[in-house]
Write a protein that holds these residues in place. Structure first.
Motif, PDB file in Angstrom:
ATOM      1  N   GLU A 233     -28.228 -29.380  -5.334  1.00  0.00           N
ATOM      2  CA  GLU A 233     -27.510 -28.124  -5.522  1.00  0.00           C
ATOM      3  C   GLU A 233     -28.372 -26.937  -5.043  1.00  0.00           C
ATOM      4  O   GLU A 233     -27.855 -26.003  -4.415  1.00  0.00           O
ATOM      5  CB  GLU A 233     -27.157 -27.928  -6.999  1.00  0.00           C
ATOM      6  CG  GLU A 233     -26.222 -28.996  -7.562  1.00  0.00           C
ATOM      7  CD  GLU A 233     -26.971 -30.133  -8.225  1.00  0.00           C
ATOM      8  OE1 GLU A 233     -27.706 -30.856  -7.509  1.00  0.00           O
ATOM      9  OE2 GLU A 233     -26.837 -30.304  -9.444  1.00  0.00           O
ATOM     10  N   LYS A 262     -14.201 -36.427  -2.210  1.00  0.00           N
ATOM     11  CA  LYS A 262     -13.313 -36.257  -3.358  1.00  0.00           C
ATOM     12  C   LYS A 262     -14.051 -36.576  -4.651  1.00  0.00           C
ATOM     13  O   LYS A 262     -14.573 -37.674  -4.837  1.00  0.00           O
ATOM     14  CB  LYS A 262     -12.093 -37.163  -3.213  1.00  0.00           C
ATOM     15  CG  LYS A 262     -11.109 -36.704  -2.147  1.00  0.00           C
ATOM     16  CD  LYS A 262      -9.863 -37.574  -2.125  1.00  0.00           C
ATOM     17  CE  LYS A 262      -8.843 -37.035  -1.128  1.00  0.00           C
ATOM     18  NZ  LYS A 262      -7.624 -37.868  -1.058  1.00  0.00           N
ATOM     19  N   ARG A 263     -14.060 -35.611  -5.550  1.00  0.00           N
ATOM     20  CA  ARG A 263     -14.786 -35.795  -6.810  1.00  0.00           C
ATOM     21  C   ARG A 263     -14.116 -36.825  -7.705  1.00  0.00           C
ATOM     22  O   ARG A 263     -14.767 -37.445  -8.543  1.00  0.00           O
ATOM     23  CB  ARG A 263     -14.893 -34.454  -7.539  1.00  0.00           C
ATOM     24  CG  ARG A 263     -15.844 -33.476  -6.881  1.00  0.00           C
ATOM     25  CD  ARG A 263     -15.694 -32.081  -7.415  1.00  0.00           C
ATOM     26  NE  ARG A 263     -14.420 -31.502  -7.021  1.00  0.00           N
ATOM     27  CZ  ARG A 263     -13.980 -30.326  -7.423  1.00  0.00           C
ATOM     28  NH1 ARG A 263     -14.728 -29.603  -8.247  1.00  0.00           N
ATOM     29  NH2 ARG A 263     -12.817 -29.856  -7.018  1.00  0.00           N
ATOM     30  N   SER A 264     -12.809 -37.039  -7.527  1.00  0.00           N
ATOM     31  CA  SER A 264     -12.104 -38.010  -8.359  1.00  0.00           C
ATOM     32  C   SER A 264     -12.575 -39.430  -8.106  1.00  0.00           C
ATOM     33  O   SER A 264     -12.384 -40.310  -8.935  1.00  0.00           O
ATOM     34  CB  SER A 264     -10.594 -37.915  -8.097  1.00  0.00           C
ATOM     35  OG  SER A 264     -10.308 -38.155  -6.725  1.00  0.00           O
ATOM     36  N   MET A 266     -15.822 -40.154  -7.433  1.00  0.00           N
ATOM     37  CA  MET A 266     -17.270 -40.218  -7.630  1.00  0.00           C
ATOM     38  C   MET A 266     -17.616 -40.745  -9.005  1.00  0.00           C
ATOM     39  O   MET A 266     -17.009 -40.358 -10.004  1.00  0.00           O
ATOM     40  CB  MET A 266     -17.889 -38.829  -7.434  1.00  0.00           C
ATOM     41  CG  MET A 266     -17.844 -38.331  -6.016  1.00  0.00           C
ATOM     42  SD  MET A 266     -18.638 -36.719  -5.901  1.00  0.00           S
ATOM     43  CE  MET A 266     -18.378 -36.366  -4.159  1.00  0.00           C
ATOM     44  N   ARG A 272     -21.139 -34.993  -7.793  1.00  0.00           N
ATOM     45  CA  ARG A 272     -20.081 -34.076  -8.228  1.00  0.00           C
ATOM     46  C   ARG A 272     -20.632 -32.647  -8.321  1.00  0.00           C
ATOM     47  O   ARG A 272     -19.961 -31.690  -7.915  1.00  0.00           O
ATOM     48  CB  ARG A 272     -19.519 -34.507  -9.585  1.00  0.00           C
ATOM     49  CG  ARG A 272     -18.696 -35.781  -9.542  1.00  0.00           C
ATOM     50  CD  ARG A 272     -18.245 -36.159 -10.950  1.00  0.00           C
ATOM     51  NE  ARG A 272     -17.411 -35.109 -11.529  1.00  0.00           N
ATOM     52  CZ  ARG A 272     -16.100 -35.031 -11.387  1.00  0.00           C
ATOM     53  NH1 ARG A 272     -15.454 -35.937 -10.668  1.00  0.00           N
ATOM     54  NH2 ARG A 272     -15.402 -34.049 -11.952  1.00  0.00           N
ATOM     55  N   ASN A 273     -21.841 -32.514  -8.842  1.00  0.00           N
ATOM     56  CA  ASN A 273     -22.451 -31.201  -8.955  1.00  0.00           C
ATOM     57  C   ASN A 273     -22.701 -30.583  -7.575  1.00  0.00           C
ATOM     58  O   ASN A 273     -22.593 -29.363  -7.388  1.00  0.00           O
ATOM     59  CB  ASN A 273     -23.772 -31.282  -9.724  1.00  0.00           C
ATOM     60  CG  ASN A 273     -23.560 -31.638 -11.183  1.00  0.00           C
ATOM     61  OD1 ASN A 273     -22.475 -31.467 -11.728  1.00  0.00           O
ATOM     62  ND2 ASN A 273     -24.593 -32.159 -11.820  1.00  0.00           N
ATOM     63  N   THR A 274     -23.059 -31.431  -6.594  1.00  0.00           N
ATOM     64  CA  THR A 274     -23.292 -30.943  -5.237  1.00  0.00           C
ATOM     65  C   THR A 274     -22.008 -30.402  -4.623  1.00  0.00           C
ATOM     66  O   THR A 274     -21.994 -29.353  -3.983  1.00  0.00           O
ATOM     67  CB  THR A 274     -23.868 -32.061  -4.354  1.00  0.00           C
ATOM     68  OG1 THR A 274     -25.068 -32.580  -4.953  1.00  0.00           O
ATOM     69  CG2 THR A 274     -24.204 -31.549  -2.964  1.00  0.00           C
ATOM     70  N   VAL A 275     -20.892 -31.123  -4.831  1.00  0.00           N
ATOM     71  CA  VAL A 275     -19.596 -30.653  -4.324  1.00  0.00           C
ATOM     72  C   VAL A 275     -19.211 -29.345  -5.023  1.00  0.00           C
ATOM     73  O   VAL A 275     -18.731 -28.403  -4.382  1.00  0.00           O
ATOM     74  CB  VAL A 275     -18.505 -31.723  -4.524  1.00  0.00           C
ATOM     75  CG1 VAL A 275     -17.151 -31.204  -4.045  1.00  0.00           C
ATOM     76  CG2 VAL A 275     -18.862 -33.005  -3.789  1.00  0.00           C
ATOM     77  N   ASN A 276     -19.433 -29.280  -6.334  1.00  0.00           N
ATOM     78  CA  ASN A 276     -19.134 -28.047  -7.072  1.00  0.00           C
ATOM     79  C   ASN A 276     -19.944 -26.867  -6.520  1.00  0.00           C
ATOM     80  O   ASN A 276     -19.435 -25.744  -6.408  1.00  0.00           O
ATOM     81  CB  ASN A 276     -19.427 -28.223  -8.563  1.00  0.00           C
ATOM     82  CG  ASN A 276     -18.458 -29.180  -9.234  1.00  0.00           C
ATOM     83  OD1 ASN A 276     -17.335 -29.376  -8.766  1.00  0.00           O
ATOM     84  ND2 ASN A 276     -18.889 -29.795 -10.322  1.00  0.00           N
ATOM     85  N   ASP A 305     -12.549 -33.448  -0.404  1.00  0.00           N
ATOM     86  CA  ASP A 305     -11.983 -32.926  -1.644  1.00  0.00           C
ATOM     87  C   ASP A 305     -10.951 -31.850  -1.331  1.00  0.00           C
ATOM     88  O   ASP A 305     -11.196 -30.938  -0.529  1.00  0.00           O
ATOM     89  CB  ASP A 305     -13.098 -32.344  -2.519  1.00  0.00           C
ATOM     90  CG  ASP A 305     -12.648 -32.114  -3.948  1.00  0.00           C
ATOM     91  OD1 ASP A 305     -13.042 -32.895  -4.815  1.00  0.00           O
ATOM     92  OD2 ASP A 305     -11.892 -31.156  -4.184  1.00  0.00           O
TER      93      ASP A 305
END
Length: 434
Positions: A233, A262-264, A266, A272-276, A305
């Motif tokens: 991040e 797509k976080r769904s 993961m 997930r934190n990286t995508v966020n 995503d």
């Protein structure tokens, strides 16, 4: 590890969850040493020293684990008495070279090669300030930013439809900031390019940077992902901070399906934190992204995503297909320009290379060169590359785009939510690939 006690196994789990917690790691090393596992204790102490090179407790523990005597005064550089340079440090009997050899297989070196010495007359590099005004820019200087290049869309052979779409939907508003301000259009933008591999998405991104007279910064998953919790991040934030400092800048996110999957789907919270973080940076709260143009490329847009394609982020899409006839001619001419050729009919070659990607066309030219070279070595007479070599090579090269179209066809037909793949469907119908 099967012989370790349940306590040590629990401690290993805790250390894995907080790898930068030096006291926790040293406690594990103490437990290992108490169980007679000296080598494992040395490895843990070495990792602790990577995180805290001046930690006296870590050094003392490593010396005990290796069976070496502690310093006479029992200290190894405390807060009250800073550690002295090696040239003035009293001998402690500790062989650091032996210690490095001992843990070489467990801990990678902190520095692979020394930095080159500055040449004559060189000055110290200027250290940029961090975003908060401090003197610690983090890893911002690690990102490579190319100065505005001379490559523009005029250097992209053919693909007129793609150029027109880029001009209308992306470039024209960015080239006219006065009109943008008049109509309330911010000087920023996001575009997602998708299509089969090897069709020039990266080259188009560089050409867009040239059109805008902007710096160019290319980032892939290898530049962002890190094994330590929170570093990915942080790297993502530093990428955007660097682009903001270099504005106007085109930030190219290559293989964005890996950076923004797509976080769904993961299972790992770190990804997930990286995508966020990517979503947060794209939003650019407070207009921070003014002058930053984000271009992203992917071969599998259906794996990106959905939040990335929300308005204000990568809200425009562009399908980059295999090169058309004018583009194929330009690519073939480019790859044959420095090779010894004779009697090459580019028009005929263009016709027989339909459906080949730009990478495939480069391979055709390379294979034809190999044919001529091999024939010259066999006969002892050097000859030129001719049409027979090129046609034979083109016949052997199968379009690398076929597997992509096989997968994309199903998505375009049965998962075309919101009409995102209408352009792809039209192409498939036109080429009778449905």
């Amino acid at each position: 590890m099967s012989n370790e006690s349940p306590l040590i196994q629990s401690m290993r789990t805790a250390v894995a969850a907080a790898p930068a917690d030096v006291p926790l790691r040293l406690h594990l090393a103490e437990l290992l040493l108490g169980e007679g596992l000296g080598e494992a204790a040395v490895a843990e102490a070495a990792v602790a020293l990577q995180h805290a090179p001046g930690d006296a407790g870590a050094r003392a523990l490593m010396m005990r684990a290796m069976g070496l005597p502690a310093p006479a005064d029992g200290k190894a550089g405390t807060a009250e008495e800073p550690e002295q340079p090696a040239a003035h440090r009293p001998s402690t009997g500790f062989d650091w070279a032996a210690a490095e050899d001992e843990v070489a297989g467990a801990v990678p070196p902190r520095f692979v090669t020394p930095a080159p010495a500055p040449g004559p007359g060189a000055t110290a590099p200027e250290v940029p300030l961090a975003a908060d005004g401090s003197g610690d820019p983090g890893d911002a200087t690690a990102w490579e930013v190319d100065t505005p290049g001379s490559v523009t869309l005029a250097d992209v052979g053919g693909m007129q439809e793609i150029k027109d779409r880029l001009e209308a939907a992306f470039l024209a508003p960015m080239r006219n900031p006065e009109l943008g301000r008049l109509y309330g259009k911010s000087l920023r933008g996001g575009l997602l390019m998708y299509g089969p591999p090897g069709c020039g998405k990266t080259f188009i991104a560089r050409a867009v940077a040239g059109e805008l007279g902007a710096s160019f910064m290319s980032v892939s998953i290898n530049d962002v992902l890190d094994m330590w919790m929170g570093n990915s991040e942080r790297n993502m934030h530093e990428v955007f901070e660097t682009a903001r400092r270099q504005a106007p800048c085109v930030l190219f996110l290559d293989e964005v399906d890996a950076l923004g999957a797509k976080r769904s789907r993961m299972q790992h919270g770190g990804m997930r934190n990286t995508v966020n973080q990517l979503l947060t940076e794209l939003d650019g709260v407070g207009g921070a992204n003014e002058g930053v143009f984000v271009l992203a490329a992917t071969n599998v847009p259906w794996d990106v995503d959905i939040a990335l394609r929300r308005p204000g982020r990568l809200d425009r899409t562009l399908l980059v297909l295999p090169p058309d006839a004018p583009a194929r001619e330009a690519i073939l001419r480019y790859h044959l320009r420095d090779r010894p050729i004779e009697s090459v009919d580019l028009g005929k070659l263009v016709k027989v290379t339909e459906d080949l990607s730009g990478a495939d066309l480069a391979h055709v030219c390379e294979s034809a060169s190999e044919r001529a070279l091999l024939d010259s070595t066999r006969t002892g007479v050097v000859r030129m590359i001719n049409m027979k070599d090129l046609l034979g090579a083109a016949k052997e090269v199968r379009p690398s785009t076929d597997p992509w179209f096989a997968s994309a066809r199903n998505v375009a037909m049965f998962a075309n939510e919101g009409g995102m793949y209408d352009e792809l469907l039209a192409y498939l119908k036109k080429r009778r690939k449905l």
